[in-house]
Design a protein around this motif. Structure first.
Motif, PDB file in Angstrom:
ATOM      1  N   HIS A  11      33.411 109.474  57.809  1.00  0.00           N
ATOM      2  CA  HIS A  11      34.706 108.960  58.264  1.00  0.00           C
ATOM      3  C   HIS A  11      34.655 107.523  58.770  1.00  0.00           C
ATOM      4  O   HIS A  11      35.322 107.166  59.740  1.00  0.00           O
ATOM      5  CB  HIS A  11      35.303 109.890  59.324  1.00  0.00           C
ATOM      6  N   CYS A  12      33.842 106.711  58.096  1.00  0.00           N
ATOM      7  CA  CYS A  12      33.772 105.288  58.419  1.00  0.00           C
ATOM      8  C   CYS A  12      33.524 104.514  57.127  1.00  0.00           C
ATOM      9  O   CYS A  12      33.280 105.116  56.074  1.00  0.00           O
ATOM     10  CB  CYS A  12      32.683 105.022  59.461  1.00  0.00           C
ATOM     11  N   PRO A  13      33.572 103.180  57.156  1.00  0.00           N
ATOM     12  CA  PRO A  13      33.406 102.398  55.921  1.00  0.00           C
ATOM     13  C   PRO A  13      32.100 102.649  55.176  1.00  0.00           C
ATOM     14  O   PRO A  13      32.009 102.355  53.979  1.00  0.00           O
ATOM     15  CB  PRO A  13      33.489 100.951  56.425  1.00  0.00           C
ATOM     16  N   LEU A  14      31.086 103.179  55.848  1.00  0.00           N
ATOM     17  CA  LEU A  14      29.828 103.478  55.170  1.00  0.00           C
ATOM     18  C   LEU A  14      30.002 104.534  54.079  1.00  0.00           C
ATOM     19  O   LEU A  14      29.143 104.678  53.202  1.00  0.00           O
ATOM     20  CB  LEU A  14      28.788 103.963  56.184  1.00  0.00           C
ATOM     21  N   MET A  15      31.105 105.253  54.117  1.00  0.00           N
ATOM     22  CA  MET A  15      31.353 106.317  53.145  1.00  0.00           C
ATOM     23  C   MET A  15      32.165 105.841  51.942  1.00  0.00           C
ATOM     24  O   MET A  15      32.662 106.658  51.155  1.00  0.00           O
ATOM     25  CB  MET A  15      32.104 107.473  53.815  1.00  0.00           C
ATOM     26  N   SER A  16      32.290 104.538  51.736  1.00  0.00           N
ATOM     27  CA  SER A  16      33.092 104.040  50.615  1.00  0.00           C
ATOM     28  C   SER A  16      32.521 104.463  49.266  1.00  0.00           C
ATOM     29  O   SER A  16      33.273 104.781  48.331  1.00  0.00           O
ATOM     30  CB  SER A  16      33.225 102.517  50.683  1.00  0.00           C
ATOM     31  N   GLY A  17      31.190 104.496  49.138  1.00  0.00           N
ATOM     32  CA  GLY A  17      30.572 104.921  47.882  1.00  0.00           C
ATOM     33  C   GLY A  17      30.842 106.384  47.574  1.00  0.00           C
ATOM     34  O   GLY A  17      31.339 106.724  46.483  1.00  0.00           O
ATOM     35  N   PRO A  18      30.526 107.305  48.497  1.00  0.00           N
ATOM     36  CA  PRO A  18      30.874 108.707  48.279  1.00  0.00           C
ATOM     37  C   PRO A  18      32.364 108.934  48.040  1.00  0.00           C
ATOM     38  O   PRO A  18      32.746 109.803  47.244  1.00  0.00           O
ATOM     39  CB  PRO A  18      30.401 109.383  49.566  1.00  0.00           C
ATOM     40  N   GLU A  19      33.205 108.145  48.706  1.00  0.00           N
ATOM     41  CA  GLU A  19      34.644 108.278  48.483  1.00  0.00           C
ATOM     42  C   GLU A  19      34.999 107.983  47.025  1.00  0.00           C
ATOM     43  O   GLU A  19      35.813 108.688  46.416  1.00  0.00           O
ATOM     44  CB  GLU A  19      35.413 107.334  49.402  1.00  0.00           C
TER      45      GLU A  19
END
Length: 311
Positions: A195-203
């Motif tokens: 739930h933070c920008p670090l999850m942009s790839g998985p998103e």
């Protein structure tokens, strides 16, 4: 007055949670269906070692949530709204009628694997109680270092805020929280920075799957993770499931909207009770319980009484 079914987020898992599900043919049918889709017995994910994997945790939590909801549904228990926290949103989407179990499971598997592959170690989450969102965001700014990011994320209650990021930075936030006035600060049983920008790839990986999945307009209003609003269109539910991976869960906003719309009974599906306890604290005049606490028969009685207007 209305009933809300709540679906557990990550951190509420425990070894044996699938074995502990209510004994009912509806639960067994879900376990069997999930096992067929996985190509192995989902019960293999139900021990301590298997639950060290973030991907396994997400599949197991989703399975537990849907199986328990199917039991309540088979007994005749109905809700006017559904809401799921993080991975719980996929169970809520199934219960809302927006997504099939098979399609939801496929997306959950992709989501869990992508998160785990992106951050196999060295990252996680914590939670701070007693400080508001702005104060925790300021602590996160102070705690971040080059190569060690950390973010204020989920708003579970006005003064219960999660943080996500690199382990050393998360730990620094928790260390700073006490002197800043927090009543409690601790690590969560989540080993990825959700739930933070670090999850942009998985998103992006999740989006690639869900763009091709057929969604239906929910027959039961679904409370969004990302905005806290109730959603009634297929595309809105799809977008919420995709975008919440890299955005904070606005949980308190969501349940507050449901309360304003008349919800007075909050029932959490298997396996946890954190969300029902949050509801009990936020809305003292409402009734909040969990399936694990009371069992399906008592839940059914509460739902029927709420529908009849007898509280």
């Amino acid at each position: 007055m209305s009933t809300v079914f709540l679906f557990s987020g990550q951190g509420e898992q425990y070894p044996g949670m699938l074995a502990d599900l209510p004994r009912h043919p509806a639960a067994r049918a879900v376990l069997d269906e999930v096992s067929r889709e996985l190509g192995h017995d989902v019960g293999e994910l139900d021990d301590r070692e298997a639950l060290r994997s973030n991907a396994n945790v997400q599949v197991a939590l989703f399975t537990a949530a849907v199986a328990s909801w199917r039991v309540v549904d088979a007994l005749g228990g109905r809700a006017e709204f559904v809401a799921g926290h993080s991975i719980g949103a996929f169970g809520a989407a199934v219960a809302s009628g927006a997504l099939s179990l098979t399609d939801a499971l496929g997306a959950v598997r992709v989501r869990g694997r992508a998160m785990e592959a992106a951050y196999p170690s060295g990252y996680g989450m914590g939670v701070v109680l007693g400080l508001d969102e702005r104060a925790v965001a300021e602590l996160a700014e102070r705690a971040a270092r080059p190569g060690e990011p950390v973010y204020a994320t989920n708003v579970n209650a006005p003064r219960q805020i999660a943080v996500s990021g690199a382990d050393p930075a998360v730990d620094r936030v928790l260390e700073l929280a006490g002197p800043a006035g927090a009543t409690k600060a601790e690590r969560l049983r989540v080993n990825v920075p959700a739930h933070c920008p670090l999850m942009s790839g998985p998103e992006e990986q999740l989006a690639a799957v869900l763009r091709d999945v057929k969604f239906a307009g929910p027959t039961v209003p679904y409370a969004a993770n990302r905005t806290g609003r109730t959603l009634r269109s297929a595309d809105q539910v799809r977008e919420d499931l995709i975008r919440s991976a890299a955005n904070p869960v606005r949980w308190h906003d969501a349940v507050s909207v449901l309360y304003e719309r008349g919800a007075r009974l909050f029932v959490q599906m298997w396996p946890g009770d954190t969300l029902s306890r949050l509801a009990a604290t936020a809305f003292p005049d409402a009734r909040a319980t969990s399936l694990r606490e009371t069992g399906p028969d008592h839940v059914l009685e509460l739902v029927r009484r709420e529908a009849a207007g007898s509280g």
